[in-house]
Each structure stands twice: as C-alpha cells, then as structure tokens.
Design a protein around this motif. Structure first.
Motif, short mmCIF file in Angstrom:
data_model
loop_
_atom_site.label_atom_id
_atom_site.label_comp_id
_atom_site.label_asym_id
_atom_site.label_seq_id
_atom_site.Cartn_x
_atom_site.Cartn_y
_atom_site.Cartn_z
N ALA A 65 63.53 3.50 0.96
CA ALA A 65 64.29 2.84 -0.09
C ALA A 65 65.62 2.36 0.48
CB ALA A 65 64.52 3.81 -1.25
N PRO A 66 66.24 1.38 -0.17
CA PRO A 66 67.52 0.87 0.34
C PRO A 66 68.56 1.98 0.49
CG PRO A 66 66.65 -0.58 -1.36
CD PRO A 66 65.77 0.64 -1.35
N GLY A 67 69.17 2.04 1.64
CA GLY A 67 70.21 3.02 1.89
C GLY A 67 69.72 4.42 2.18
N LYS A 68 68.42 4.58 2.28
CA LYS A 68 67.85 5.91 2.51
C LYS A 68 67.01 5.92 3.78
CE LYS A 68 67.72 7.41 -2.31
NZ LYS A 68 66.88 8.01 -3.38
N GLN A 69 66.76 7.12 4.27
CA GLN A 69 65.92 7.25 5.46
C GLN A 69 64.44 7.11 5.08
OE1 GLN A 69 66.99 11.03 7.28
NE2 GLN A 69 68.50 10.03 8.58
N PRO A 73 60.48 4.14 -11.34
CA PRO A 73 61.48 3.31 -10.64
C PRO A 73 61.90 3.90 -9.30
CG PRO A 73 61.98 3.39 -12.97
CD PRO A 73 60.84 4.35 -12.75
N GLU A 74 61.93 5.22 -9.20
CA GLU A 74 62.33 5.85 -7.94
C GLU A 74 61.28 5.73 -6.85
OE1 GLU A 74 62.38 7.20 -11.00
OE2 GLU A 74 61.78 9.33 -10.96
N ASP A 75 60.11 5.18 -7.17
CA ASP A 75 59.11 4.90 -6.15
C ASP A 75 59.37 3.56 -5.46
OD1 ASP A 75 56.66 6.24 -8.39
OD2 ASP A 75 57.52 7.23 -6.63
N THR A 76 60.35 2.83 -5.95
CA THR A 76 60.69 1.54 -5.36
C THR A 76 61.12 1.72 -3.91
OG1 THR A 76 61.33 0.55 -7.47
CG2 THR A 76 62.26 -0.42 -5.47
N ALA A 77 60.44 1.02 -3.01
CA ALA A 77 60.73 1.15 -1.58
C ALA A 77 59.82 0.18 -0.81
CB ALA A 77 60.48 2.58 -1.10
N VAL A 78 60.10 0.08 0.46
CA VAL A 78 59.16 -0.57 1.37
C VAL A 78 58.21 0.51 1.88
CG1 VAL A 78 58.84 -1.87 3.50
CG2 VAL A 78 60.82 -2.34 2.02
N TYR A 79 56.94 0.29 1.75
CA TYR A 79 55.94 1.27 2.16
C TYR A 79 55.35 0.85 3.50
CZ TYR A 79 56.18 3.64 -2.31
OH TYR A 79 56.63 4.37 -3.39
N TYR A 80 55.28 1.82 4.39
CA TYR A 80 54.81 1.56 5.74
C TYR A 80 53.56 2.38 6.05
CZ TYR A 80 59.43 -0.44 6.57
OH TYR A 80 60.58 -1.20 6.52
N CYS A 81 52.63 1.74 6.68
CA CYS A 81 51.45 2.40 7.21
C CYS A 81 51.79 2.95 8.60
CB CYS A 81 50.31 1.40 7.29
SG CYS A 81 48.79 1.98 8.05
N ASN A 82 51.37 4.15 8.86
CA ASN A 82 51.64 4.79 10.15
C ASN A 82 50.34 5.27 10.77
OD1 ASN A 82 51.98 7.87 11.31
ND2 ASN A 82 53.53 6.48 12.13
N LEU A 83 50.22 5.06 12.07
CA LEU A 83 49.14 5.65 12.85
C LEU A 83 49.78 6.43 13.98
CD1 LEU A 83 45.79 4.16 13.93
CD2 LEU A 83 47.22 5.27 15.64
N ARG A 84 49.42 7.69 14.09
CA ARG A 84 49.94 8.55 15.16
C ARG A 84 48.78 8.85 16.11
NH1 ARG A 84 54.06 13.26 13.90
NH2 ARG A 84 55.35 11.38 13.80
N ARG A 85 48.94 8.41 17.34
CA ARG A 85 47.90 8.57 18.35
C ARG A 85 48.27 9.72 19.26
NH1 ARG A 85 46.59 3.71 22.58
NH2 ARG A 85 45.90 4.99 24.32
#
Length: 120
Positions: free
Chosen positions: A40-44, A87-99
């Motif tokens: 989310a904006p301003g958050k980790q 509303p607190e779910d608003t964020a950029v969501y990223y897919c992650n793959l850990r190899r």
C-alpha cells in the motif's frame, strides 16, 4: 530467468470480490514456492498468502477467511480469490516465486504488480 505476469486487479466497492491470477514462465525448476504480496502507499510490502515448501498455505491474519490462494502446478499458474474486500485491502498486489537451490539459498522473482482499489 523467470517471468511472472499478474492480471485481475481493478476498482471495486467494499464487500465485492476480485480474483487475481499469475502466470509463471521461463526457467522454473521443481523446487519453488509461490505467493502473493501487497504494498500500500507509504507502507512496506507485506505477505498476503503463500504456499509453503510442504504444500500448505499461509495467510496474513488480515485476510484469513476472506482470501483463498490456489495453484495449478501443471500450468504454472496461481490465483488469489479475494472476497469481502475492504478499503484497507487497497494496494498493488505482487506475484512472487521463490526458487530454492540445493545449498539452501533461494532467489525471489516478482511480477510487475496489479493495482487493487477498494472504495468505501
């Protein structure tokens, strides 16, 4: 290299649902885990839901009971069903793959992100 492409984000009202998808391609080996993170904006960036190495799932407390992660190993795809959005779910969501490597080390790969906006 590994490529991850997310889709499915958008603008919805509180209480609505969205389903995110991620397709992985490239140099994928058998020992890997996949998961969803968000920022989310301003958050980790924070964990939303992941598959662990033993195949179980792990969810952030804030999404338990509302979000469901799933995957299709044969197609190298992963989804995140998000219900009862807030509303607190608003964020950029990223897919992650850990190899993982035999040494115990690992590499993280990230998609470009997909915006989820929940209006009140």
């Amino acid at each position: 290299q590994v490529q991850l492409v997310e889709s499915g984000g958008g603008l919805v009202q509180a209480g609505w649902s969205l389903k995110l998808s991620c397709v992985a391609s490239g140099n994928i080996f058998s020992i890997y885990t996949m998961g969803w993170y968000r920022q989310a904006p301003g958050k980790q960036r924070e964990l939303v839901a992941t598959f662990t190495r033993d195949g179980t799932t792990n969810y952030a407390d804030s999404v338990k009971g509302r979000f469901t992660i799933s995957r299709d190993n044969a197609k190298n795809t992963m989804s995140l069903q998000m219900n009862s959005l807030k509303p607190e779910d608003t964020a950029v969501y990223y897919c992650n793959l850990r190899r993982y490597y035999n040494s115990g080390a690992y590499s993280d790969y990230w998609g470009q992100g997909t915006q989820v906006t929940v209006s009140s």
